[in-house]
Design an enzyme around this catalytic site. Structure first.
Site: not given
Ligand code: M6R
Length: 609
Positions: A2, A27, A74, A100-101, A482, A486, A489, A505, A604
């Site tokens: 927060c 925040r 938050w 905050n915490g 993952e 990363k 993207e 394969h 996002k």
């Molecule tokens: O908010 P969410 O966790 O539901 O979002 C899911 C995906 O859109 C999200 O994880 C996306 O793949 C990220 N940009 C990956 O870094």
């Protein structure tokens, strides 16, 4: 996570409080409030919603007074609502506090305070602090705050104010940031520097356990024992944008470095002191609650889906319940076999991803019991699910998810242990070992983050590769997925993850001289098999970066470079091994000059299909 502000000086406090909060909205922004002492009483105005809602409420009724505190929230404990917003007061309204915490022992404290006659109005952990202050106050504000700090457990930055001592604000911190801005005849308090840099650049950064008594002309800092601490003035030379990122160049790297803290927060209050069990106050399930559950279905998107993939291993191996994992956008259109015997778990950082929300609704419609793992209190997914486990990662701003992923892994691991405990599928001694392993994670994550130089070097060296492959088996494969996401993207490098055993394969055809292959080798039960796969790609002249545990001499023999993480339980390795992959993606993107926080074509939160 927060935002906190405080002001004492000759000016009207509300002006600074509102401006300071506007700089801290990143925040947390589900509710906001301020408290100002007008010479007679403390006036608190607080509301659910963005800061704009609070400003609107105050438009024609700005509280008057030269001392005040404020907060932008938050939510963690208690959904976003007017009463759950900060500042919180005691029964009389004479003591006020922003926080905050997480206060871990708040339920115990609350019970005792209720027995003594205190009346609580919110669901928050913070409100106990205000009542404790009331309880301990005997004419000595400082002494009462010291007693409060001795009574609470958890993480906090806290700012206290009372009408009985209206010339001071007292604040303290543990595991959460707090800074004091030093003015001329006025002083400022804030959780983060952006709130104060328009007013002063001279600051004291409080350390854990320190408490500061702030008047308009002085700041006294002392340690837990009450011994005065002589603080060095920290001159802030960041611009406003850098200050918002805590001095980091991007939100993504800031969030990567927040992981030790948010991992600890996500576990906070959920691990028994003697390591014997996982405590989920939000579930409070019994063995009977699991009767009739024949399978678990996990649906999610992107990084959250990868967390679900890891969860499958955790739950199946520890709780011995069959788990299916599905991409939410696939699940919702495949007429799935779901009924009352299914526990449907959705994972979502934002709690707003449209496909995940639709999958949740579909599972519910088909009769499943539902559980959401999400980071946003009051989000659509949190509201729709029957049960919720919150990850306490705080707001994640960079498009590339990092701290949300690791806190999702911590949450689903705790869930797997919780289910295993309920089903008595795990020996008590094993439970203790695994919970102890969890407790070591924040420190171990720090160690990984401290060893960034080799990762920067790899990123510079291989940052212009066209393709990068990630391989691993078992949980290492899940992390490889993952790692590849990363990298692609944010750096736009073509990156693919493969189960190492699948190479023969087809994929092996793509492995040619000089192609970087990131090989994860942290899983002891498939370690030898993984080494064989590493040899296969080495035989095709790939450049292999091996990720394993510290002291793994064997791995060093077969790869070109190693990134070694501290030894931990095999289940917990993903939470550490993903960190170098996040850093690699980040520095590769930097090498290529990409816009790290806002990668092309991505948003996002995906709230449209
Ligand atoms: O908010 P969410 O966790 O539901 O979002 C899911 C995906 O859109 C999200 O994880 C996306 O793949 C990220 N940009 C990956 O870094």
């Amino acid at each position: 996570m927060c935002g906190i502000v405080g002001y004492i000086g000759p000016k009207q406090a509300a002006g600074f409080l509102l401006e300071g909060l506007s700089k801290l909205e990143y925040r947390g922004y589900d509710s906001a409030g301020i408290a100002v002492f007008d010479g007679e009483k403390i006036n608190v105005t607080k509301t659910v919603g963005r800061l704009a809602v609070l400003k609107d409420q105050l438009k024609n009724n700005m509280p008057q007074g030269q001392i005040g505190i404020g907060h932008t929230r938050w939510a963690t404990h208690g959904r976003p609502s007017d009463v759950n917003s900060h500042p919180h007061t005691d029964c009389t309204g004479n003591f006020v506090v922003v926080h905050n915490g997480i206060i871990e022992n708040y339920l115990d404290l609350k019970e005792k305070l209720i027995e003594k006659g205190h009346v609580f109005v919110s669901e928050t952990d913070t409100e106990v602090v205000a009542h404790l202050l009331e309880e301990y106050y005997d004419g000595d504000f400082e002494g009462a705050v010291k007693k409060v700090l001795a009574a609470i457990e958890g993480s906090y930055s806290l700012v206290f104010m009372t009408k009985f001592d209206p010339d001071k604000i007292i604040c303290s911190k543990k595991d959460n940031p707090l800074v004091i801005g030093l003015g001329q005849g006025e002083n400022f308090i804030a959780s983060d520097i952006p709130a104060i840099i328009n007013y002063t650049r001279r600051t004291y950064i409080l350390s854990d356990g320190e408490m500061a008594v702030v008047t308009k002309d002085s700041v006294w800092v002392m340690n837990r024992q009450g011994v005065p601490v002589s603080k060095k003035v920290f001159e802030v030379n960041w611009d406003a944008e850098a200050a918002e990122k805590g001095g980091y160049e991007h939100f993504m790297i800031k969030e990567i470095y927040e992981q030790p803290k948010v991992i600890r927060e996500t576990m906070s209050g959920r691990l028994a002191k003697d390591n014997s069990e996982i405590i989920f106050d939000e579930l409070k399930w019994t063995k009977e609650d699991l009767v009739g559950i024949k399978k678990i279905l996990i649906t999610a998107c992107g990084t959250a889906y990868h967390a679900g993939f890891v969860a499958k291993y955790f739950i199946e191996q520890l709780a011995r319940i069959p788990v299916e994992v599905d991409i939410a956008s696939e699940f919702r259109y495949r007429t799935p076999l779901v009924d009352e015997s299914t526990l449907a778990i959705v994972i979502s950082q934002s709690g707003e991803t449209i496909d995940t929300l639709a999958a949740l609704k579909e599972a519910k419609r088909l009769g499943a019991r539902t559980l959401a793992v999400t980071n946003v209190v009051g989000s659509s997914i949190a509201r729709e699910a029957d049960h919720v486990i919150y990850t306490w990662a705080g707001p994640e701003i960079a498009v590339a998810s990092t701290k949300a992923y690791t806190t999702q892994l911590v949450s689903v691991f705790m869930l797997a242990l919780y289910l295993a405990g309920l089903k008595e599928a795990i020996a008590p001694e094993r439970m203790k070992e695994l919970v102890a392993g969890l407790k070591n994670l924040p420190a171990q994550a720090h160690e990984v983050l401290d060893d960034v130089e080799p990762i920067k070097t790899f990123a510079e060296k291989y940052g212009f590769s066209e393709d990068v492959f990630f391989i691993g088996r078992s949980l290492d494969y899940a992390v490889a997925l993952e790692g590849a996401l990363k990298l692609k993207e944010i750096s736009y490098i073509h990156a693919e993850a493969y189960a190492a055993g699948e190479l023969k394969h087809g994929t092996l055809a793509l492995i040619i001289e000089g192609v970087p292959v990131i090989a994860l080798a942290t899983q002891s039960d498939v370690y030898d098999k993984t080494l064989s796969n590493i040899k296969e790609v080495k035989a095709r002249d790939a450049v292999v970066i091996g990720i394993g545990f510290v002291g793994d001499k064997q791995l060093e023999k077969y790869v070109d470079h190693t990134i070694l993480i501290p030894r931990t339980e095999k289940y917990l390795a993903p939470i550490l091994s993903v960190i170098p992959l996040q850093l690699l993606a980040y520095y590769a993107a930097i090498t290529r000059g990409c816009d790290v926080d806002k990668p092309r074509n991505l948003a996002k939160s995906v709230t449209v299909e």
